[in-house]
Design a protein around this motif. Structure first.
Motif, short mmCIF file in Angstrom:
data_model
loop_
_atom_site.label_atom_id
_atom_site.label_comp_id
_atom_site.label_asym_id
_atom_site.label_seq_id
_atom_site.Cartn_x
_atom_site.Cartn_y
_atom_site.Cartn_z
N ASP A 1 0.82 -1.21 0.00
CA ASP A 1 0.00 0.00 0.00
C ASP A 1 0.86 1.26 0.00
O ASP A 1 0.48 2.27 -0.60
N LEU A 2 2.01 1.22 0.67
CA LEU A 2 2.91 2.38 0.62
C LEU A 2 3.38 2.63 -0.80
O LEU A 2 3.46 3.78 -1.25
N VAL A 3 3.72 1.58 -1.51
CA VAL A 3 4.15 1.75 -2.91
C VAL A 3 2.97 2.22 -3.75
O VAL A 3 3.13 3.07 -4.65
N ASP A 4 1.77 1.72 -3.47
CA ASP A 4 0.59 2.26 -4.15
C ASP A 4 0.46 3.76 -3.91
O ASP A 4 0.14 4.53 -4.83
N ALA A 5 0.72 4.18 -2.68
CA ALA A 5 0.63 5.61 -2.35
C ALA A 5 1.66 6.42 -3.13
O ALA A 5 1.37 7.53 -3.60
N LEU A 6 2.87 5.88 -3.27
CA LEU A 6 3.90 6.55 -4.07
C LEU A 6 3.46 6.68 -5.52
O LEU A 6 3.59 7.75 -6.14
N VAL A 7 2.95 5.59 -6.07
CA VAL A 7 2.52 5.58 -7.48
C VAL A 7 1.36 6.57 -7.69
O VAL A 7 1.33 7.30 -8.68
N GLU A 8 0.44 6.61 -6.74
CA GLU A 8 -0.69 7.53 -6.87
C GLU A 8 -0.24 8.99 -6.77
O GLU A 8 -0.75 9.86 -7.48
N ARG A 9 0.73 9.25 -5.88
CA ARG A 9 1.23 10.64 -5.76
C ARG A 9 1.92 11.06 -7.06
O ARG A 9 1.80 12.22 -7.49
N ALA A 10 2.64 10.14 -7.68
CA ALA A 10 3.27 10.45 -8.96
C ALA A 10 2.22 10.71 -10.03
O ALA A 10 2.37 11.63 -10.86
N ALA A 11 1.16 9.93 -10.03
CA ALA A 11 0.08 10.16 -10.99
C ALA A 11 -0.54 11.54 -10.78
O ALA A 11 -0.84 12.25 -11.76
N GLU A 12 -0.72 11.93 -9.54
CA GLU A 12 -1.23 13.27 -9.25
C GLU A 12 -0.32 14.34 -9.83
O GLU A 12 -0.78 15.32 -10.42
N ALA A 13 0.99 14.14 -9.67
CA ALA A 13 1.96 15.12 -10.18
C ALA A 13 1.90 15.21 -11.69
O ALA A 13 2.22 16.26 -12.27
N ARG A 14 1.47 14.14 -12.34
CA ARG A 14 1.33 14.15 -13.79
C ARG A 14 -0.04 14.64 -14.23
O ARG A 14 -0.36 14.66 -15.43
N GLY A 15 -0.88 15.01 -13.26
CA GLY A 15 -2.21 15.52 -13.58
C GLY A 15 -3.25 14.45 -13.83
O GLY A 15 -4.30 14.73 -14.42
N GLU A 16 -2.99 13.24 -13.38
CA GLU A 16 -3.91 12.12 -13.60
C GLU A 16 -4.81 11.91 -12.39
O GLU A 16 -4.46 12.27 -11.27
N ALA A 17 -5.96 11.29 -12.61
CA ALA A 17 -6.88 10.96 -11.53
C ALA A 17 -6.34 9.79 -10.72
O ALA A 17 -5.64 8.92 -11.25
N VAL A 18 -6.65 9.77 -9.43
CA VAL A 18 -6.21 8.69 -8.56
C VAL A 18 -7.41 8.15 -7.80
O VAL A 18 -8.43 8.82 -7.65
N PRO A 19 -7.32 6.89 -7.30
CA PRO A 19 -8.46 6.31 -6.57
C PRO A 19 -8.78 7.11 -5.31
O PRO A 19 -7.90 7.69 -4.68
N ASP A 20 -10.05 7.12 -4.97
CA ASP A 20 -10.49 7.77 -3.74
C ASP A 20 -10.84 6.71 -2.71
O ASP A 20 -11.09 5.56 -3.04
N TYR A 21 -10.82 7.09 -1.43
CA TYR A 21 -11.24 6.20 -0.36
C TYR A 21 -11.65 7.09 0.81
O TYR A 21 -11.28 8.27 0.89
N GLU A 22 -12.40 6.53 1.72
CA GLU A 22 -12.93 7.33 2.83
C GLU A 22 -11.80 7.85 3.71
O GLU A 22 -10.91 7.11 4.11
N GLY A 23 -11.84 9.14 3.97
CA GLY A 23 -10.84 9.76 4.84
C GLY A 23 -9.59 10.22 4.14
O GLY A 23 -8.66 10.72 4.79
N ARG A 24 -9.53 10.08 2.82
CA ARG A 24 -8.31 10.45 2.11
C ARG A 24 -7.97 11.92 2.34
O ARG A 24 -8.83 12.79 2.27
#
Length: 363
Positions: free
Chosen positions: A316-339
């Protein structure tokens, strides 16, 4: 082919740090408490916690293990990015890590901390540390761009790893009746004023407690379902410091164990969900002090392991890294409660003692 961590060229694990030899204990504690006017006599009392374990904190070895686990997960995904390491209060110091990153040719770093929750000491203080370190190396002509993964306590993998640890521990209770078992979720106490201002500056506050309570409730419900039990989970606190006149979050884990014993509880399951590894606040405050309290009042204490290098947590930590990189590229990322947002909102988890620059936020 695009690397899933683009635009970042390195990952930096940022942690609290700890001494690794007896002679490092007092210098470490002075760095931790710098500017607070705490006399050495008081620091020496705290230092005894470390000397109880030979003057060596477990945290650095646990960070080394976490880095190795992150490296293995990145390799499994064929993500070729180095994982660097910097500490707030002990070697390898954060500014040295930035110098080494720059010398190796890295220019844009993605930071993830070993603190999962939202409050000043768990999030904004690390952002202040990053601002200080970036300013220090900038004086040497070193320029780096740094982003940070947001607080990850609400992430599904963190919950799954903690749940798995709790269920495994509770399976060993040998049929103890529910009315004799207590499930205590433990985290580091903080001043109530810090909790009141935890979160964005929208007046709601208490995000530190709210995140813990949400996780504790979810774990309790699912553990009861899996095990066919009907336990009620409670949030308690450890590692209180500061003057007695300053209110901190309560109840203390030791006080609650005493109360439960008086009410007929025979087994206390202690789950340290506020910590990601078995560092000093766990091995001393729980495995030593709380265990002594439990023994004194005749209660069996079952201590749940922290998530450490649990595969669900590391993935999950690596998922978080990958999602943060996607954000930096302007891409949508998965949502979850409390994000929580990766870039902190204005006024989020303020420093109540003094205004200081902090990276990775809008203020």
């Amino acid at each position: 082919m695009q690397n899933t961590l683009d635009p970042y060229d390195a990952v930096l694990l940022l942690s609290f740090g700890g001494p690794e030899a007896p002679e490092e204990v007092m210098p470490f504690l002075r760095r931790v408490t710098a500017g607070r006017g705490i006399p050495d006599e008081r620091l020496e009392q705290v230092g005894e916690h470390y000397h109880h374990f030979g003057g060596r904190s477990p945290i650095n070895d646990q960070n080394r293990a976490l880095i190795a686990a992150l490296r293995a997960e990145l390799d499994a995904r064929e993500i070729e990015r180095p994982v660097l390491w910097g500490n707030r209060n002990s070697p390898p110091f954060l500014d040295d890590a930035l110098r080494e990153a720059h010398a190796a040719g890295h220019r844009r770093l993605l930071v993830i901390t070993t603190s999962a929750y939202s409050c000043y000491s768990s999030c904004r203080q690390y952002r202040e540390n990053l601002a200080d370190a970036v300013a220090a190396v900038a004086e040497e002509g070193i320029e780096l761009q740094i982003d940070k993964v947001g607080p990850y306590a609400p992430r599904p993998g963190f919950a799954a790893a903690n749940l798995g640890r709790v269920v495994d521990a509770m399976r060993a209770l040998d049929g103890a009746p529910d009315d004799e078992v207590a499930l205590l979720f433990v985290t580091h106490s903080i001043p109530t004023a810090m909790d009141e201002t935890a979160g964005p500056g929208d007046g709601e506050g208490h995000l530190y407690q709210r995140q813990h309570l949400a996780l504790a409730s979810a774990i309790t419900d699912e553990a009861n379902r899996i095990l066919g039990r009907d336990l009620t989970g409670e949030l308690v606190f450890c590692s209180r410091s500061g003057p007695p006149s300053q209110p901190w979050l309560e109840p203390d884990v030791n006080d609650r164990i005493e109360e439960l014993a008086a009410a007929g509880t025979t087994t206390v399951v202690v789950a340290p969900i506020g910590f990601v590894s078995d560092h000093m606040e766990v091995v001393y405050d729980l495995d030593t002090e709380a265990k002594e309290t439990a023994d004194r009042v005749g209660v069996e204490l079952v201590r749940v392991p922290t998530v450490g290098t649990d595969g669900r947590f590391v993935t999950d930590l690596v998922d978080a890294l990958v999602e943060r990189a996607a954000e930096a590229r302007g891409e949508a990322v998965p949502d979850y409660e409390g994000r929580r947002p990766s870039v902190c909102e204005p006024g989020c988890c303020p420093n109540l003692r003094q205004a200081r620059p902090a990276l990775c936020g809008r203020d």
